[in-house]
Write an enzyme that holds these catalytic residues in place. Structure first.
Site, PDB file in Angstrom:
ATOM      1  N   HIS A 188       0.861  -1.192   0.000  1.00  0.00           N
ATOM      2  CA  HIS A 188       0.000   0.000   0.000  1.00  0.00           C
ATOM      3  C   HIS A 188       0.892   1.234   0.000  1.00  0.00           C
ATOM      4  O   HIS A 188       1.820   1.339   0.795  1.00  0.00           O
ATOM      5  CB  HIS A 188      -0.910   0.022   1.239  1.00  0.00           C
ATOM      6  CG  HIS A 188      -1.785   1.236   1.248  1.00  0.00           C
ATOM      7  ND1 HIS A 188      -2.999   1.275   0.590  1.00  0.00           N
ATOM      8  CD2 HIS A 188      -1.608   2.466   1.774  1.00  0.00           C
ATOM      9  CE1 HIS A 188      -3.532   2.476   0.727  1.00  0.00           C
ATOM     10  NE2 HIS A 188      -2.708   3.221   1.446  1.00  0.00           N
ATOM     11  N   ASP A 226     -15.157   2.484   7.052  1.00  0.00           N
ATOM     12  CA  ASP A 226     -14.112   3.383   6.525  1.00  0.00           C
ATOM     13  C   ASP A 226     -14.622   4.179   5.343  1.00  0.00           C
ATOM     14  O   ASP A 226     -14.296   5.352   5.187  1.00  0.00           O
ATOM     15  CB  ASP A 226     -12.866   2.593   6.117  1.00  0.00           C
ATOM     16  CG  ASP A 226     -11.823   3.533   5.520  1.00  0.00           C
ATOM     17  OD1 ASP A 226     -11.382   4.433   6.264  1.00  0.00           O
ATOM     18  OD2 ASP A 226     -11.510   3.420   4.328  1.00  0.00           O
ATOM     19  N   ARG A 232     -14.455  12.639   6.423  1.00  0.00           N
ATOM     20  CA  ARG A 232     -13.179  13.327   6.717  1.00  0.00           C
ATOM     21  C   ARG A 232     -12.773  14.222   5.556  1.00  0.00           C
ATOM     22  O   ARG A 232     -12.235  15.306   5.743  1.00  0.00           O
ATOM     23  CB  ARG A 232     -12.089  12.287   6.997  1.00  0.00           C
ATOM     24  CG  ARG A 232     -12.269  11.595   8.344  1.00  0.00           C
ATOM     25  CD  ARG A 232     -11.405  10.354   8.424  1.00  0.00           C
ATOM     26  NE  ARG A 232     -10.018  10.629   8.134  1.00  0.00           N
ATOM     27  CZ  ARG A 232      -9.178   9.763   7.563  1.00  0.00           C
ATOM     28  NH1 ARG A 232      -9.576   8.550   7.248  1.00  0.00           N
ATOM     29  NH2 ARG A 232      -7.936  10.087   7.340  1.00  0.00           N
ATOM     30  N   SER A 289      -7.728   3.774   8.856  1.00  0.00           N
ATOM     31  CA  SER A 289      -8.419   3.685   7.567  1.00  0.00           C
ATOM     32  C   SER A 289      -7.682   2.714   6.645  1.00  0.00           C
ATOM     33  O   SER A 289      -8.274   1.784   6.078  1.00  0.00           O
ATOM     34  CB  SER A 289      -8.470   5.095   6.957  1.00  0.00           C
ATOM     35  OG  SER A 289      -8.796   5.052   5.599  1.00  0.00           O
ATOM     36  N   LYS A 292      -8.715  -1.738   5.953  1.00  0.00           N
ATOM     37  CA  LYS A 292      -8.961  -2.342   4.637  1.00  0.00           C
ATOM     38  C   LYS A 292      -7.945  -3.435   4.342  1.00  0.00           C
ATOM     39  O   LYS A 292      -8.288  -4.494   3.816  1.00  0.00           O
ATOM     40  CB  LYS A 292      -8.899  -1.254   3.550  1.00  0.00           C
ATOM     41  CG  LYS A 292     -10.117  -0.341   3.591  1.00  0.00           C
ATOM     42  CD  LYS A 292      -9.994   0.842   2.646  1.00  0.00           C
ATOM     43  CE  LYS A 292      -8.997   1.855   3.134  1.00  0.00           C
ATOM     44  NZ  LYS A 292      -9.057   3.185   2.552  1.00  0.00           N
TER      45      LYS A 292
HETATM   46  N1  URA Z   1      -5.769   6.475   2.219  1.00  0.00           N
HETATM   47  C1  URA Z   1      -6.742   5.821   2.907  1.00  0.00           C
HETATM   48  O1  URA Z   1      -7.182   4.749   2.522  1.00  0.00           O
HETATM   49  N2  URA Z   1      -7.188   6.395   4.047  1.00  0.00           N
HETATM   50  C2  URA Z   1      -6.734   7.561   4.517  1.00  0.00           C
HETATM   51  O2  URA Z   1      -7.181   7.996   5.544  1.00  0.00           O
HETATM   52  C3  URA Z   1      -5.729   8.230   3.783  1.00  0.00           C
HETATM   53  C4  URA Z   1      -5.258   7.653   2.643  1.00  0.00           C
END
Ligand code: URA
Length: 426
Positions: free
Chosen positions: A85, A164, A171, A186, A190
């Site tokens: 990621h 999320d 947000r 967040s 995932k």
């Molecule tokens: N990417 C995400 O998935 N969540 C965040 O809060 C910031 C970047």
């Protein structure tokens, strides 16, 4: 009667006290079901922005987000799984060559990706410039492709961490994206729900990244690594430079073309180096003893790329879309390019149509910025520095404004950039 009162919890967090596990385990599902209002969760997010979260709160918060949705299970696959990621940057096309490369080393890569928002591009937007390619797969299709091809890059289904999805959208419009515990929970909710065995985090640092300072990036990386490990996922993070864009292309189709160059054994050095650094981490985390550089050199990564694109309906041999209009920006003096600002290039590409302002907006597949010089290169006055690409020529002026002040040429300068991989946290 609900177990807790949202206002009470907001006041508690606002005053700097910790939320208990019971309170968090009530709040997150209640918000996801719509029983806690958006304005209450906005206030909570702002309180967290200012007050932060203790490690135990963050861990409970992340688990509560995971528990609002499904968890994928890849344990039936014959190979180990590894995922990557990136926290997002300009010209960051690394997932494209990385997923097939790691799969070519015998590690399955379930890469659930997102679309771009703001100045950073999205992997799915880039891949959608390949004629026929589709981002949405069912869980069964994903499993089959992982078993057959070894790599899949697709959209995360709505079943993963729905809390999320809702909280991130909130947000985004309440100025609370940049809170480190909220970013960490967040991303990791995932990734943990996705069920990968190991995870490599590319935490970007610099003017084109969420995290502008090394201290912030270190904190985000350490908290995400701790969350991953606590959930049984082998997790490491690389802090990597995002002061300057990666590679020479920022956009959609232009980044696919650059990724294919890398898979063909060429491409810009920084893209190749970062792809290999992340691939080595992923392969090592998965316990496989193969050097990814060999799989890049012998063409096996390119073979997996073609199969991966075809499996999702795309034609890897098809010509990529090209923008209908282009304009060139010239160097204003001779010397050495000592600075190329990632944010300026990202904004320019975005204004040309490569990115979107709202989630629902379409992107232009051919739009973007090609960079003809990178920091350290000698340039001559009047030579092309950038080519701007778009289908909407009325955007050229705003794109050029974004680039103004975005580079420095020094008559007798030399360039001492920081290393691409700045630090490793495990
Ligand atoms: N990417 C995400 O998935 N969540 C965040 O809060 C910031 C970047």
């Amino acid at each position: 009667m609900s177990a807790f009162d949202a206002v009470e919890l907001i006041r508690r967090k606002r005053s700097g006290a910790e939320l208990t596990s019971d309170q968090i385990d009530w709040l997150i599902p209640a918000y996801t079901r719509g029983e806690v209002a958006d304005e209450q969760m906005s206030a909570m997010a702002m309180a967290i922005f200012f007050r932060g979260m203790a490690d135990s709160e963050l861990s409970t918060w992340t688990t509560a987000m995971i528990n609002t949705g499904e968890r994928l299970d890849f344990s039936g696959l014959s190979r180990p799984t590894a995922d990557k990621h990136s926290t997002g940057g300009v010209g960051d096309k690394i997932t494209l060559p990385l997923a097939p490369l790691v799969a070519a080393c015998g590690v399955a890569v379930p890469q659930l990706s997102g679309r771009g928002l703001g100045h950073t591009g999205g992997t799915l937007d880039k891949l959608e410039s390949i004629p026929g390619w589709r981002a949405s797969l069912t869980n069964d299709e994903m499993m089959r492709q992982l078993a057959d091809v070894g790599a899949v890059i697709c959209a995360a289904g709505s079943g993963l961490a729905p809390a999320d999805k809702k909280l991130y959208a909130l947000r985004d419009v309440t100025g609370t994206v940049e809170a480190i515990p909220l970013i960490a929970s967040s991303i990791m909710s995932k990734k943990i729900a996705e069920g990968t065995d190991s995870l490599v985090l590319d935490v970007k640092v610099g003017v084109g990244a969420f995290m502008q300072t090394l201290d912030q990036a270190r904190e985000l990386a350490s908290r995400m690594v701790a969350l991953g490990k606590a959930a049984g996922v082998t997790t490491v993070a690389l802090l990597t430079d995002m002061d300057t864009p990666l590679g020479r292309a920022a956009g959609n189709a232009v980044e696919v073309a650059e990724s294919v160059e890398v898979l063909a054994g060429g491409g810009p050095t920084d893209v190749v180096d970062l792809t290999l650094a992340l691939a080595r981490e992923m392969v090592q985390s998965a316990g496989v003893d193969i050097d990814p550089a060999d799989k890049l050199a012998d063409g096996s990564a390119m073979d997996v790329w073609r199969r991966m694109i075809r499996a999702q309906g795309g034609d890897p041999e098809a010509a990529l879309p090209q923008a209908r209009h282009q304009e060139v920006v010239l160097a204003d003096q001779s010397g050495v390019l000592t600075r190329l600002d990632a944010m300026a290039v990202g904004l320019a590409a975005w204004r040309l149509g490569a990115g979107r302002a709202r989630k629902e907006d379409p992107v232009q597949t051919g739009a973007g910025v090609m960079m003809h010089a990178k920091p350290g290169d000698a340039v001559t006055a009047g030579q092309p520095l950038f080519t701007l690409l778009t289908d909407t020529p009325e955007t050229f002026d705003r794109a050029k404004q974004a680039l103004e002040g975005g580079w420095t040429i020094e008559a007798s300068g030399s360039f001492e950039g920081r290393p691409l991989v700045i630090e490793r946290i495990s």
